[in-house]
Write a protein that holds these residues in place. Structure first.
Motif, PDB file in Angstrom:
ATOM      1  N   GLY A  58      73.747 126.279 -43.656  1.00 17.72           N
ATOM      2  CA  GLY A  58      72.760 125.216 -43.373  1.00 17.72           C
ATOM      3  C   GLY A  58      71.482 125.405 -44.178  1.00 17.72           C
ATOM      4  O   GLY A  58      70.399 125.087 -43.686  1.00 17.72           O
ATOM      5  N   GLY A  59      71.611 125.950 -45.400  1.00 15.79           N
ATOM      6  CA  GLY A  59      70.434 126.144 -46.253  1.00 15.79           C
ATOM      7  C   GLY A  59      69.697 127.448 -46.011  1.00 15.79           C
ATOM      8  O   GLY A  59      68.774 127.787 -46.752  1.00 15.79           O
ATOM      9  N   GLN A  60      70.092 128.219 -45.001  1.00 14.46           N
ATOM     10  CA  GLN A  60      69.436 129.507 -44.741  1.00 14.46           C
ATOM     11  C   GLN A  60      70.289 130.641 -45.307  1.00 14.46           C
ATOM     12  O   GLN A  60      71.506 130.685 -45.072  1.00 14.46           O
ATOM     13  CB  GLN A  60      69.243 129.723 -43.232  1.00 14.46           C
ATOM     14  N   TRP A  61      69.649 131.556 -46.047  1.00 13.52           N
ATOM     15  CA  TRP A  61      70.355 132.717 -46.601  1.00 13.52           C
ATOM     16  C   TRP A  61      70.275 133.891 -45.646  1.00 13.52           C
ATOM     17  O   TRP A  61      69.298 134.034 -44.912  1.00 13.52           O
ATOM     18  CB  TRP A  61      69.746 133.117 -47.949  1.00 13.52           C
ATOM     19  N   VAL A  62      71.306 134.732 -45.661  1.00 14.91           N
ATOM     20  CA  VAL A  62      71.202 136.002 -44.933  1.00 14.91           C
ATOM     21  C   VAL A  62      70.026 136.780 -45.507  1.00 14.91           C
ATOM     22  O   VAL A  62      69.634 136.573 -46.665  1.00 14.91           O
ATOM     23  CB  VAL A  62      72.494 136.849 -45.058  1.00 14.91           C
ATOM     24  N   ALA A  96      82.246 130.404 -34.368  1.00 14.49           N
ATOM     25  CA  ALA A  96      81.179 129.617 -33.742  1.00 14.49           C
ATOM     26  C   ALA A  96      80.212 129.075 -34.798  1.00 14.49           C
ATOM     27  O   ALA A  96      79.772 127.918 -34.720  1.00 14.49           O
ATOM     28  CB  ALA A  96      80.436 130.471 -32.719  1.00 14.49           C
ATOM     29  N   GLU A  97      79.892 129.891 -35.808  1.00 13.40           N
ATOM     30  CA  GLU A  97      78.922 129.452 -36.814  1.00 13.40           C
ATOM     31  C   GLU A  97      79.537 128.445 -37.783  1.00 13.40           C
ATOM     32  O   GLU A  97      78.833 127.590 -38.319  1.00 13.40           O
ATOM     33  CB  GLU A  97      78.347 130.673 -37.544  1.00 13.40           C
ATOM     34  N   GLU A  98      80.848 128.527 -38.011  1.00 15.53           N
ATOM     35  CA  GLU A  98      81.510 127.497 -38.822  1.00 15.53           C
ATOM     36  C   GLU A  98      81.372 126.135 -38.143  1.00 15.53           C
ATOM     37  O   GLU A  98      81.099 125.123 -38.791  1.00 15.53           O
ATOM     38  CB  GLU A  98      83.003 127.817 -38.981  1.00 15.53           C
ATOM     39  N   GLN A  99      81.580 126.144 -36.835  1.00 14.36           N
ATOM     40  CA  GLN A  99      81.449 124.908 -36.045  1.00 14.36           C
ATOM     41  C   GLN A  99      80.031 124.356 -36.113  1.00 14.36           C
ATOM     42  O   GLN A  99      79.822 123.173 -36.324  1.00 14.36           O
ATOM     43  CB  GLN A  99      81.789 125.208 -34.575  1.00 14.36           C
ATOM     44  N   ALA A 100      79.047 125.264 -35.917  1.00 16.75           N
ATOM     45  CA  ALA A 100      77.655 124.836 -35.787  1.00 16.75           C
ATOM     46  C   ALA A 100      76.995 124.590 -37.143  1.00 16.75           C
ATOM     47  O   ALA A 100      75.979 123.893 -37.218  1.00 16.75           O
ATOM     48  CB  ALA A 100      76.868 125.888 -35.017  1.00 16.75           C
ATOM     49  N   ASP A 101      77.552 125.186 -38.214  1.00 18.93           N
ATOM     50  CA  ASP A 101      76.977 125.139 -39.554  1.00 18.93           C
ATOM     51  C   ASP A 101      75.543 125.680 -39.598  1.00 18.93           C
ATOM     52  O   ASP A 101      74.696 125.204 -40.325  1.00 18.93           O
ATOM     53  CB  ASP A 101      77.032 123.717 -40.137  1.00 18.93           C
ATOM     54  N   ARG A 102      75.271 126.671 -38.775  1.00 21.18           N
ATOM     55  CA  ARG A 102      73.994 127.399 -38.860  1.00 21.18           C
ATOM     56  C   ARG A 102      74.187 128.768 -38.209  1.00 21.18           C
ATOM     57  O   ARG A 102      75.180 128.998 -37.504  1.00 21.18           O
ATOM     58  CB  ARG A 102      72.867 126.631 -38.174  1.00 21.18           C
ATOM     59  N   PHE A 103      73.249 129.684 -38.479  1.00 15.20           N
ATOM     60  CA  PHE A 103      73.345 131.018 -37.892  1.00 15.20           C
ATOM     61  C   PHE A 103      73.041 130.949 -36.404  1.00 15.20           C
ATOM     62  O   PHE A 103      72.015 130.397 -35.989  1.00 15.20           O
ATOM     63  CB  PHE A 103      72.376 131.992 -38.579  1.00 15.20           C
ATOM     64  N   LEU A 104      73.944 131.481 -35.601  1.00 15.20           N
ATOM     65  CA  LEU A 104      73.763 131.525 -34.150  1.00 15.20           C
ATOM     66  C   LEU A 104      73.456 132.937 -33.671  1.00 15.20           C
ATOM     67  O   LEU A 104      73.127 133.153 -32.512  1.00 15.20           O
ATOM     68  CB  LEU A 104      75.044 131.042 -33.449  1.00 15.20           C
TER      69      LEU A 104
END
Ligand code: CO
Length: 502
Positions: A58-62, A96-104
């Motif tokens: 979602g545009g956020q890098w680790v 879960a994060e694939e579903q949400a498309d952001r870091f959870l």
């Protein structure tokens, strides 16, 4: 006006950084052909590799690539042909994060959920990202991450079977190291020796030995637990790796402290809260193996020299001495909360240097010898010499003779006399961990020489912006084959070679 750096690097930073990306495809049996050279027909088996495959959502890098989700790559070799598979480990967090498309989840190395400290404070859930190592044990492939239990995968298809407690051996969420060692047969049949650490003001190390072959006469199956012991130690333990000899499991407890407050308050990842203790004393912990001569005895604790170690090369015994070979850093290298890992200054980070400590188990004296001044990581000996005196080591090194740089070359070092061979992927290539695959011994024929075999190394090809697998002759590092993969894989962590029995 720009000021020229004192040393012009032999690489383009954009080439190095171009490896940091998401793996966008899962291949299911792609046939590989050699772009150069030929695949050795005697190379029969599978190279498994693990490493972060997802670095942005979602545009956020680790914050650090070590927080990326584990993706397994398998290269199956037979009769001069190679087939490639890759699959993400279906961890609970990845799904879960694939579903949400952001870091959870927060990452141990500093990745935070969106929303700043307020959104991260007091969220102390660990995301088991299964990204550190992958080994074959019995009919399972284990994707390892040291702070929790392994994920079991199908060794052929790489499908995730699920979290594994190894038949009830591990408790829910119990730590299981990402650095098993394979005893090639110090006491008969080969074994996998590994450990788990429960850390706190007082830490416990659980040492476990597993069968890696079926032995119907003894009713033993590959994957069975053969022995275990638990030992408590005072102080916080950070143990990423260890080494084995026929009689000892050898640990190095770095002089390091853990201040969890910034982690709890949502400002830092847990690993960013590790700091060197300037007045601390590093210790060697030697735990007797249950299969060895000192079974049942207490561990020996011996003062260790200053420095920080992630990885060991090997350990072996010489009379009363245990020799431990390790890659030493002058300090604990960490990336602070405000630094982008893609723009880190290599000059400011300590380089890894290969050293040997001779530890006298009776009187506790220690002497140290440095093998080389060249920056290195990911070193290994021929697996048949694991825990025994080994003459040769293979490792990833920097292009320059001194100083810290990205790893761009492979070195074979003769530990007896310092002679070396170097193969370079520079100026546009960057190497991951090399794995040495010994040539199989011929039935009834002479044993192959210690350096007879191949070195398999993934290379980030900056010109192609994709990954190559390079096969080198282990004896002189001459290039045997370059396989240009239809895949772009970020720099990996650890891998292993599983020889075919046929
Ligand atoms: Co490691």
């Amino acid at each position: 006006m720009t000021v020229a750096p004192s040393v012009v690097p032999g690489y383009d930073r954009a080439d190095w950084a171009s490896a940091f990306r998401n793996v966008g495809v899962e291949l299911d049996g792609a046939e590989l052909t050699a772009a150069r050279g030929t695949i050795p027909p005697e190379l029969n088996g599978t190279l498994y590799r693990n490493g972060p495959g997802r670095l942005e959502r979602g545009g956020q890098w680790v914050h650090h690539p070590f927080d990326g989700d584990g993706m397994i790559t398998a290269f199956a070799f037979a009769g001069g042909k190679a087939v490639l598979r890759n699959r993400f480990v279906r961890t609970e967090g990845w799904l879960a994060e694939e579903q949400a498309d952001r870091f959870l989840y927060r990452g141990v190395f500093g990745t935070q959920k969106p929303g700043g400290p307020a959104a991260n404070a007091f969220d102390l859930r660990l995301k088991n990202i299964a990204n550190t190592h992958v080994v074959r044990l019995g009919d399972q492939l284990l994707a390892l991450w040291e702070a929790a239990e392994p994920h079991a995968l199908d060794p052929e298809t790489l499908e995730t079977r699920g979290l594994s407690r190894l038949g009830g051996l591990l408790k829910k969420g119990e730590a299981f190291s990402a650095h098993p060692r394979f005893d090639p047969g110090h006491h008969g049949a080969p074994r996998m020796v590994t450990f788990g650490v429960k850390t706190g003001p007082r830490s416990t190390v659980r040492l476990m030995e597993f069968a890696v072959e079926d032995d119907p006469a003894k009713g033993v199956k590959a994957g069975d637990l053969l022995s275990q012991r638990s030992d408590g130690f005072n102080g916080f333990a950070f143990l990423h790796d260890f080494a084995i000899t026929p009689n000892w499991a050898v640990f190095l407890q770095n002089a390091i402290a853990f201040n969890p407050l910034p982690y709890v308050m949502g400002q830092k990842g847990a690993a960013q809260c590790l700091v060197s203790k300037p007045d601390g004393q590093a210790k060697f912990w030697l735990i007797p193996r249950e299969s060895g001569a000192f079974a049942g005895q207490k561990p020996r604790m011996i003062d260790a020299p200053d420095g920080f170690v992630f990885h060991h090369l090997n350990a072996w015994e010489d009379g009363d001495d245990v020799l431990l070979e390790s890659i030493y850093y002058s300090d604990f290298p960490s990336i602070g909360p405000d630094v982008d890992f893609r723009s880190i200054d290599f000059e400011l980070l300590p380089e890894g240097l290969l050293e040997q400590c001779r530890i006298n188990v009776t009187d506790g004296s220690v002497s140290t010898q440095r093998f080389s001044e060249r920056c290195c990581e990911f070193a290994m000996v021929n697996p048949v010499r694991e825990g025994l005196p080994a003459r040769y080591a293979w490792m990833a090194v920097a292009e320059r003779e001194t100083g810290n740089d990205p790893l761009q070359a492979i070195k074979k070092l003769d530990l007896s006399n310092g002679e070396r061979h170097v193969w370079s992927a520079g100026p546009r290539g960057f190497v991951s961990e090399p794995v040495m695959a010994p040539r199989p011994g011929a039935d009834g024929g002479p044993e192959p020489a210690e350096d007879d075999g191949w070195v398999l190394v993934p290379v980030w090809n900056g010109a192609r912006c994709a990954t190559d697998l390079v096969i080198l002759n282990a004896a002189d590092l001459s290039e045997q084959a370059v396989l240009e993969l239809p895949l772009a894989i970020p720099y990996g962590l650890h891998g292993s070679w599983a020889a075919s029995n046929s």
